[in-house]
Motif scaffolding. Structure first.
Motif, mmCIF file in Angstrom:
data_model
loop_
_atom_site.group_PDB
_atom_site.id
_atom_site.type_symbol
_atom_site.label_atom_id
_atom_site.label_comp_id
_atom_site.label_asym_id
_atom_site.label_seq_id
_atom_site.Cartn_x
_atom_site.Cartn_y
_atom_site.Cartn_z
ATOM 1 N N ASP A 86 12.290 -149.869 -62.923
ATOM 2 C CA ASP A 86 12.689 -150.562 -61.701
ATOM 3 C C ASP A 86 13.774 -149.748 -61.001
ATOM 4 O OD1 ASP A 86 15.051 -151.099 -63.164
ATOM 5 O OD2 ASP A 86 14.528 -153.190 -63.511
ATOM 6 N N ASP A 87 14.221 -150.221 -59.834
ATOM 7 C CA ASP A 87 15.235 -149.503 -59.062
ATOM 8 C C ASP A 87 16.566 -149.420 -59.797
ATOM 9 O OD1 ASP A 87 13.516 -148.926 -56.984
ATOM 10 O OD2 ASP A 87 14.121 -150.652 -55.776
ATOM 11 N N GLN A 88 16.903 -150.433 -60.563
ATOM 12 C CA GLN A 88 18.164 -150.403 -61.311
ATOM 13 C C GLN A 88 18.137 -149.310 -62.368
ATOM 14 O OE1 GLN A 88 21.030 -152.274 -60.650
ATOM 15 N NE2 GLN A 88 21.856 -150.707 -62.007
ATOM 16 N N ALA A 89 17.014 -149.148 -63.046
ATOM 17 C CA ALA A 89 16.877 -148.076 -64.041
ATOM 18 C C ALA A 89 17.017 -146.713 -63.365
ATOM 19 C CB ALA A 89 15.530 -148.188 -64.763
ATOM 20 N N ARG A 90 16.413 -146.562 -62.192
ATOM 21 C CA ARG A 90 16.536 -145.308 -61.448
ATOM 22 C C ARG A 90 17.996 -145.020 -61.113
ATOM 23 N NH1 ARG A 90 18.154 -143.974 -57.103
ATOM 24 N NH2 ARG A 90 18.096 -146.065 -56.262
ATOM 25 N N ALA A 91 18.698 -146.019 -60.607
ATOM 26 C CA ALA A 91 20.108 -145.847 -60.242
ATOM 27 C C ALA A 91 20.966 -145.523 -61.472
ATOM 28 C CB ALA A 91 20.624 -147.101 -59.546
ATOM 29 N N ASN A 92 20.701 -146.190 -62.576
ATOM 30 C CA ASN A 92 21.465 -145.927 -63.799
ATOM 31 C C ASN A 92 21.243 -144.494 -64.287
ATOM 32 O OD1 ASN A 92 22.380 -148.559 -63.791
ATOM 33 N ND2 ASN A 92 20.938 -149.263 -65.343
ATOM 34 N N HIS A 93 20.010 -144.028 -64.244
ATOM 35 C CA HIS A 93 19.730 -142.664 -64.685
ATOM 36 C C HIS A 93 20.340 -141.643 -63.729
ATOM 37 C CE1 HIS A 93 16.903 -144.560 -67.437
ATOM 38 N NE2 HIS A 93 16.973 -143.442 -68.123
ATOM 39 N N GLU A 94 20.277 -141.913 -62.442
ATOM 40 C CA GLU A 94 20.898 -141.001 -61.478
ATOM 41 C C GLU A 94 22.396 -140.879 -61.770
ATOM 42 O OE1 GLU A 94 21.255 -140.227 -56.680
ATOM 43 O OE2 GLU A 94 20.670 -142.221 -57.394
ATOM 44 N N ARG A 95 23.036 -141.998 -62.005
ATOM 45 C CA ARG A 95 24.472 -142.014 -62.330
ATOM 46 C C ARG A 95 24.738 -141.259 -63.637
ATOM 47 N NH1 ARG A 95 25.065 -146.992 -61.543
ATOM 48 N NH2 ARG A 95 24.826 -147.720 -63.665
ATOM 49 N N GLY A 96 23.823 -141.350 -64.587
ATOM 50 C CA GLY A 96 23.991 -140.648 -65.851
ATOM 51 C C GLY A 96 23.743 -139.153 -65.756
ATOM 52 N N TRP A 97 22.785 -138.742 -64.927
ATOM 53 C CA TRP A 97 22.476 -137.314 -64.814
ATOM 54 C C TRP A 97 23.529 -136.547 -64.029
ATOM 55 C CZ3 TRP A 97 19.664 -135.187 -68.191
ATOM 56 C CH2 TRP A 97 18.531 -135.803 -68.710
ATOM 57 N N GLN A 98 24.222 -137.184 -63.092
ATOM 58 C CA GLN A 98 25.199 -136.472 -62.266
ATOM 59 C C GLN A 98 26.258 -135.746 -63.095
ATOM 60 O OE1 GLN A 98 26.434 -139.438 -59.418
ATOM 61 N NE2 GLN A 98 24.668 -139.045 -58.123
ATOM 62 N N PRO A 99 26.898 -136.405 -64.071
ATOM 63 C CA PRO A 99 27.882 -135.648 -64.865
ATOM 64 C C PRO A 99 27.239 -134.579 -65.747
ATOM 65 C CG PRO A 99 27.772 -137.941 -65.599
ATOM 66 C CD PRO A 99 26.924 -137.826 -64.368
ATOM 67 N N ALA A 100 26.003 -134.784 -66.163
ATOM 68 C CA ALA A 100 25.320 -133.768 -66.969
ATOM 69 C C ALA A 100 25.128 -132.491 -66.154
ATOM 70 C CB ALA A 100 23.981 -134.299 -67.471
ATOM 71 N N PHE A 101 24.721 -132.636 -64.892
ATOM 72 C CA PHE A 101 24.536 -131.460 -64.053
ATOM 73 C C PHE A 101 25.867 -130.839 -63.643
ATOM 74 C CE2 PHE A 101 20.241 -133.228 -63.538
ATOM 75 C CZ PHE A 101 19.546 -132.118 -63.975
ATOM 76 N N ALA A 102 26.896 -131.643 -63.474
ATOM 77 C CA ALA A 102 28.226 -131.101 -63.192
ATOM 78 C C ALA A 102 28.712 -130.266 -64.380
ATOM 79 C CB ALA A 102 29.211 -132.228 -62.887
ATOM 80 N N GLN A 103 28.461 -130.752 -65.581
ATOM 81 C CA GLN A 103 28.851 -130.018 -66.784
ATOM 82 C C GLN A 103 28.052 -128.715 -66.898
ATOM 83 O OE1 GLN A 103 28.520 -132.372 -70.335
ATOM 84 N NE2 GLN A 103 29.170 -130.723 -71.675
ATOM 85 N N LEU A 104 26.764 -128.741 -66.608
ATOM 86 C CA LEU A 104 25.944 -127.536 -66.628
ATOM 87 C C LEU A 104 26.444 -126.534 -65.596
ATOM 88 C CD1 LEU A 104 23.476 -125.934 -67.623
ATOM 89 C CD2 LEU A 104 22.114 -127.202 -65.925
ATOM 90 N N ASP A 105 26.759 -127.010 -64.403
ATOM 91 C CA ASP A 105 27.271 -126.141 -63.346
ATOM 92 C C ASP A 105 28.583 -125.480 -63.780
ATOM 93 O OD1 ASP A 105 27.190 -125.094 -60.597
ATOM 94 O OD2 ASP A 105 28.974 -126.347 -60.331
ATOM 95 N N ALA A 106 29.489 -126.247 -64.358
ATOM 96 C CA ALA A 106 30.769 -125.702 -64.812
ATOM 97 C C ALA A 106 30.554 -124.653 -65.907
ATOM 98 C CB ALA A 106 31.678 -126.823 -65.319
ATOM 99 N N PHE A 107 29.593 -124.899 -66.791
ATOM 100 C CA PHE A 107 29.288 -123.959 -67.862
ATOM 101 C C PHE A 107 28.737 -122.644 -67.299
ATOM 102 C CE2 PHE A 107 26.145 -122.151 -70.802
ATOM 103 C CZ PHE A 107 26.967 -121.868 -71.873
ATOM 104 N N LEU A 108 27.892 -122.733 -66.278
ATOM 105 C CA LEU A 108 27.243 -121.548 -65.726
ATOM 106 C C LEU A 108 28.097 -120.784 -64.735
ATOM 107 C CD1 LEU A 108 23.638 -122.946 -65.195
ATOM 108 C CD2 LEU A 108 24.420 -121.404 -67.004
ATOM 109 N N GLN A 109 29.103 -121.392 -64.130
ATOM 110 C CA GLN A 109 29.903 -120.740 -63.095
ATOM 111 C C GLN A 109 30.480 -119.387 -63.515
ATOM 112 O OE1 GLN A 109 30.195 -121.058 -59.811
ATOM 113 N NE2 GLN A 109 28.618 -122.597 -60.126
ATOM 114 N N PRO A 110 31.111 -119.263 -64.674
ATOM 115 C CA PRO A 110 31.644 -117.930 -65.035
ATOM 116 C C PRO A 110 30.537 -116.887 -65.114
ATOM 117 C CG PRO A 110 32.556 -119.611 -66.476
ATOM 118 C CD PRO A 110 31.466 -120.264 -65.647
ATOM 119 N N GLN A 111 29.355 -117.245 -65.571
ATOM 120 C CA GLN A 111 28.249 -116.305 -65.669
ATOM 121 C C GLN A 111 27.723 -115.933 -64.279
ATOM 122 O OE1 GLN A 111 25.366 -117.903 -68.444
ATOM 123 N NE2 GLN A 111 26.998 -118.594 -69.778
ATOM 124 N N ILE A 112 27.728 -116.864 -63.362
ATOM 125 C CA ILE A 112 27.261 -116.609 -62.011
ATOM 126 C C ILE A 112 28.237 -115.658 -61.317
ATOM 127 C CG2 ILE A 112 26.885 -117.658 -59.746
ATOM 128 C CD1 ILE A 112 25.830 -120.148 -61.283
#
Length: 115
Positions: A86-112
């Motif tokens: 449902d839409d609530q599950a979508r919103a919850n997952h979006e909220r959960g993935w945002q910090p995961a991608f921020a963490q990935l971005d921070a990890f990759l920045q020195p290499q970039i």
């Protein structure tokens, strides 16, 4: 996979079409998150598609597709999480993935920056 403070305490991965995975993470407060699914498509260095279901709601199976695209001496990642209960599950997952991608971005920045 991550993004919230905590650690993955268990990981089982059988990376092949029809193979299954399971990842258990534990937050600092002791709360555990247990997710598993099946690999639906595996194209090395190009694409992964797999189902996604939390142990607490196994009937709510969604799907994740990840495409790896060669670009300008690097790799672009196209991540799609769909087929939500449902839409609530979508919103919850979006909220959960945002910090995961921020963490990935921070990890990759020195290499970039070194490239």
């Amino acid at each position: 996979m991550g993004g919230r403070p905590g650690v993955s305490t268990e990981a089982e991965i059988d990376l092949r079409v029809g193979g299954r995975y399971r990842i258990v993470s534990q937050l600092p407060d002791g709360e555990r998150h247990d997710v598993s699914g099946e690999y639906l498509e595996v194209l090395p260095q190009r694409r992964l598609v797999f189902s996604w279901a939390w142990r607490s709601t196994p009937e709510r199976v969604s799907r994740i597709s990840i495409d790896f695209i060669a670009r300008d001496g690097g790799t672009a990642l196209l991540f799609v999480h769909d087929r939500f209960f449902d839409d609530q599950a979508r919103a919850n997952h979006e909220r959960g993935w945002q910090p995961a991608f921020a963490q990935l971005d921070a990890f990759l920045q020195p290499q970039i920056q070194e490239a």
